[in-house]
Design a protein around this motif. Structure first.
Motif, short mmCIF file in Angstrom:
data_model
loop_
_atom_site.label_atom_id
_atom_site.label_comp_id
_atom_site.label_asym_id
_atom_site.label_seq_id
_atom_site.Cartn_x
_atom_site.Cartn_y
_atom_site.Cartn_z
N GLN A 374 0.71 -1.77 0.50
CA GLN A 374 0.35 0.28 0.00
C GLN A 374 1.20 1.41 -0.22
OE1 GLN A 374 -2.53 -0.95 3.47
NE2 GLN A 374 -3.60 -1.00 2.16
N THR A 375 1.83 1.44 0.77
CA THR A 375 3.15 2.33 0.87
C THR A 375 4.32 1.98 -0.21
OG1 THR A 375 3.41 1.57 2.56
CG2 THR A 375 1.57 3.44 2.73
N ASP A 376 5.04 2.59 -0.38
CA ASP A 376 6.85 3.02 -0.23
C ASP A 376 7.56 2.83 0.26
OD1 ASP A 376 8.47 2.60 -1.96
OD2 ASP A 376 8.32 3.49 -3.89
N PRO A 377 8.24 1.78 0.95
CA PRO A 377 9.38 1.80 1.40
C PRO A 377 10.93 1.62 1.25
CG PRO A 377 7.99 -0.05 2.83
CD PRO A 377 7.31 0.22 1.41
N LEU A 378 11.43 2.75 0.99
CA LEU A 378 12.57 2.37 0.58
C LEU A 378 13.35 2.43 1.78
CD1 LEU A 378 14.53 3.00 -2.10
CD2 LEU A 378 14.74 5.40 -1.58
N TYR A 379 13.99 1.36 1.47
CA TYR A 379 15.02 0.78 2.26
C TYR A 379 16.52 1.52 1.91
CZ TYR A 379 11.38 -1.86 4.88
OH TYR A 379 10.52 -2.69 5.18
N SER A 380 17.55 1.67 3.01
CA SER A 380 18.41 2.22 2.39
C SER A 380 19.75 1.34 4.19
CB SER A 380 19.44 3.24 3.23
OG SER A 380 20.30 3.47 3.16
N LEU A 381 20.71 0.45 2.85
CA LEU A 381 21.56 -0.58 3.54
C LEU A 381 22.78 -0.39 3.44
CD1 LEU A 381 18.52 -2.67 2.02
CD2 LEU A 381 20.02 -3.78 3.39
N ASP A 382 23.71 -0.60 4.40
CA ASP A 382 24.94 -0.11 4.50
C ASP A 382 25.17 -2.07 4.54
OD1 ASP A 382 28.01 -0.40 5.07
OD2 ASP A 382 27.32 0.60 7.13
N LEU A 383 26.63 -2.15 3.32
CA LEU A 383 26.70 -3.14 3.06
C LEU A 383 28.47 -3.54 2.73
CD1 LEU A 383 24.82 -3.71 -0.24
CD2 LEU A 383 23.97 -5.11 2.19
N ALA A 384 29.22 -2.46 3.74
CA ALA A 384 30.14 -2.52 3.84
C ALA A 384 30.81 -3.76 4.36
CB ALA A 384 30.58 -1.22 4.42
N GLU A 394 14.88 4.03 6.29
CA GLU A 394 13.29 3.63 5.80
C GLU A 394 12.54 5.24 5.84
OE1 GLU A 394 9.25 1.35 6.79
OE2 GLU A 394 10.81 1.00 8.00
N LEU A 395 11.91 5.51 4.02
CA LEU A 395 11.45 5.62 3.28
C LEU A 395 9.88 5.61 3.28
CD1 LEU A 395 11.27 9.49 3.38
CD2 LEU A 395 11.71 8.93 0.58
N LYS A 396 8.61 5.87 3.98
CA LYS A 396 7.50 5.41 3.15
C LYS A 396 6.92 6.94 2.17
CE LYS A 396 6.82 1.98 7.42
NZ LYS A 396 6.06 1.48 7.90
N ILE A 397 6.77 6.44 1.63
CA ILE A 397 6.08 7.22 1.05
C ILE A 397 4.61 6.34 -0.04
CG2 ILE A 397 7.87 9.17 0.63
CD1 ILE A 397 8.34 7.45 -2.24
N ASN A 398 3.71 7.35 -0.61
CA ASN A 398 2.78 6.27 -0.63
C ASN A 398 3.46 6.00 -2.92
OD1 ASN A 398 1.13 6.91 0.41
ND2 ASN A 398 -0.18 8.57 -0.95
N GLY A 399 2.62 4.85 -3.23
CA GLY A 399 3.32 4.90 -4.47
C GLY A 399 4.10 3.55 -4.43
N TYR A 400 4.62 3.84 -5.41
CA TYR A 400 6.41 2.31 -5.66
C TYR A 400 7.47 3.54 -6.09
CZ TYR A 400 3.50 0.24 -9.25
OH TYR A 400 2.45 0.34 -10.54
N SER A 401 8.77 2.80 -6.44
CA SER A 401 9.82 3.08 -7.81
C SER A 401 10.27 0.99 -7.69
CB SER A 401 11.29 3.18 -6.76
OG SER A 401 10.24 4.78 -6.92
N ALA A 421 -3.78 6.03 -0.92
CA ALA A 421 -3.50 5.66 0.57
C ALA A 421 -3.67 3.86 0.41
CB ALA A 421 -3.29 5.93 1.51
N GLU A 422 -4.38 3.60 -0.44
CA GLU A 422 -4.72 2.17 -0.35
C GLU A 422 -4.08 1.06 -1.58
OE1 GLU A 422 -7.14 4.59 1.65
OE2 GLU A 422 -6.94 4.97 -0.76
N GLY A 423 -2.67 1.70 -2.02
CA GLY A 423 -2.63 1.13 -2.88
C GLY A 423 -3.06 1.21 -4.32
N ARG A 424 -3.17 1.80 -4.35
CA ARG A 424 -4.48 2.00 -5.64
C ARG A 424 -3.94 3.07 -7.02
NH1 ARG A 424 -8.37 5.82 -8.95
NH2 ARG A 424 -8.55 6.34 -6.73
#
Length: 541
Positions: A374-384, A394-401, A421-424
């Motif tokens: 329904q929302t778009d969490p963009l997760y940032s990861l440290d892989l060093a 983590e960033l939560k916004i409507n929609g997705y990439s 907000a419902e994911g449509r």
């Protein structure tokens, strides 16, 4: 004593052993012809015959620099080569005229794609979708045959050589003038091993894969067979591709200039037959500058991949992002090659619980994963630290990439859909993210085209990013118009430059010098790069 590698490839002792084991696998897991017991035996005697310098033109938008990917259009800065409807067309960029046309006579299923080197083009035609493995997947014809065509572009385009081989085209990668083409085949009623034919002028040669050259994992769950073929685009004819073959299936290809990975979401395919978990098998091959690849390692990770962007090789490790359909959560795992095995050394788990991955991008020691329901969490990861990958923000916004495109230091563009907000879904969304702070990724700006869709959401090859002028161009279609959407990334903003109107859906955009070219099935539009004013229309026929 060295550890025994899992999924180690070993040769079959004989053609009879190969047939026996393939029959058993086909019966247990499916994937072979329905009339397994009626298949004729394979005769024992059956034998087969770094970062580039800045250019004044754009290339295909690819995952890794130095590993080119096939697409429907290519350019060398002088000419533009396209293939649509089985016809290859050449446009001269200087005179803005079509200078060549060649009907390729392709019989393969699907949209042909191109690779380019010097005066030669390699055209790839897919043999069709694969056997029905899951309710959502399309079934390939039993007799699907893929095609590889070598075309001379030095004058009037002419066909030099054609390879037709059993199976489907999984994907291909090109380093320098050498292309590696991955095919997947399944047993046929009259033969278990794939065949091919090569036509060069009036000469025709046929062959069948040598069963003594077929290798297998220690365990395998089906009768599909992968072949990696090697072709030099600078040659004047095609060979049999010096096939490297293994009993395995493959869905996704990822490559660097030195490595080729083939991933198989095998658990998803065969779950309904044996109730096994949904895992992904991954096979790694090394790529010499010339000649055929060498298999070196394989491994397995829980869950399934989204696409090739779910894999990334960096600093001697392979990072893999997967979603577990059973637990409805995602993870990023780090694998290292040890004694022929890709072994997990660290994992960041629990991403997007109740959601699935929609896009992934790895950049050096950092990773970015988008999940959505329904929302778009963009997760940032440290892989060093490979042993301790961790989510840092983590960033939560409507929609997705659906695709993440790097657009400069600490900047990402997300291309996907705005949603309620419902994911449509509400329409094409382009988001500009600031990822300079790993703990707090931010969306700086957003551009939405209501009720629209972009091919770039499904195919990153449709994205043009031109760093010289910070120009982003993607195709967009809605009820009102089709055409490229041009946006400038200016500081913290996405500034719309134009929505160029075209007749028919636009497929790709590219830059040559100071001209922006936009491709549709009916022709190419030339626009001035600085103003996007129309210069010329070149009808291709």
């Amino acid at each position: 004593m060295a550890a025994k590698p899992a999924l180690k490839l070993v040769a079959f002792d004989s053609c009879a052993q190969l047939e026996k084991e393939l029959r058993a696998a086909a019966k247990k897991y499916g994937g072979g012809p329905a009339a397994v017991d009626d298949l004729r035996a394979v005769p024992e005697a059956a034998r087969g015959a770094g970062v580039p310098a800045e250019k004044s033109y754009s290339g295909t938008n690819v995952h890794e620099a130095g590993a080119d990917e096939p697409d429907i259009v290519k350019t060398d800065g002088r000419r533009i080569v396209t293939v649509t409807g089985g016809v290859l067309k050449v446009v001269d960029a200087a005179t803005r005229t079509q200078t060549g046309r060649l009907d390729l006579g392709i019989e393969a299923f699907g949209e042909p794609k191109l690779l380019l080197s010097g005066d030669h083009a390699l055209v790839l035609g897919d043999g069709g979708p694969s056997y029905l493995k899951d309710a959502a997947r399309i079934q390939r014809p039993f007799r699907g045959r893929s095609e590889v065509l070598l075309v001379d572009l030095s004058g009037t385009p002419r066909l030099l050589s054609r390879y037709r081989g059993d199976g489907s085209l999984v994907d291909a990668r090109q380093t320098g003038s050498v292309a590696r083409v991955v095919l997947s085949s399944t047993p046929q009623i009259d033969a278990w091993l794939p065949t091919w034919e090569i036509t060069t002028g009036s000469d025709r040669a046929t062959g069948r894969l040598d069963c003594s050259q077929v290798h297998k994992p220690e365990t395998f769950t089906g009768a599909a067979m992968l072949r990696v073929l090697t072709f030099d685009l600078n040659a004047n004819s095609l060979s049999d591709g010096s096939p490297v073959a293994m009993v395995a299936d493959g869905d996704a290809v990822y490559a660097t200039p030195a490595s080729l990975y083939i991933a198989n979401n095998q658990g998803m395919a065969f779950r309904r037959f044996d109730g096994a978990g949904r895992d992904t098998e991954i096979y790694r091959f090394t790529l010499p500058p010339a000649g055929k690849p060498a298999y070196v390692a394989s491994g397995k990770v829980p869950g399934t991949l989204l696409n090739q962007y779910s894999m990334s090789e960096w600093d001697g490790h392979l990072r893999v992002a997967t979603t577990d359909p059973d637990t409805q959560s995602s993870a990023v795992r780090v694998l290292r090659e040890t004694s022929g095995k890709l072994t997990e050394v660290g994992a960041a788990t629990g991403l997007g619980k109740g959601e699935r991955i929609y896009s992934v991008r790895f950049i050096g020691a950092r990773g970015y994963v988008v999940t959505f329901r329904q929302t778009d969490p963009l997760y940032s990861l440290d892989l060093a630290d490979p042993a301790k990958p961790r989510v840092t923000g983590e960033l939560k916004i409507n929609g997705y990439s659906a695709h993440l495109q790097p657009v400069g230091e600490n900047r990402l563009v997300g291309i996907g859909q705005e949603a309620t907000a419902e994911g449509r879904p509400l329409g094409t969304q382009v988001s500009l993210f600031d990822v300079s702070d790993p703990a707090s990724p931010r969306r700086l700006d957003q551009h939405v085209v209501a009720n629209a869709f972009s091919e770039a959401e499904a195919d990153p090859h449709a994205v043009l990013w031109w760093p010289a002028t910070s120009l982003l161009v993607i195709p967009v279609s809605d009820v009102r118009a089709d055409g490229p959407l041009a946006l400038h990334v200016s500081g913290d903003q996405l500034r719309q430059e134009s929505r160029i109107a075209m007749a028919g859906p636009v497929r790709r955009s590219l830059v040559i010098g100071d001209v922006l070219w936009s491709l549709s099935d009916s022709g190419m539009l030339a626009s001035r790069l600085s103003t996007l004013d129309r210069i010329a229309w070149v009808a291709t026929r």
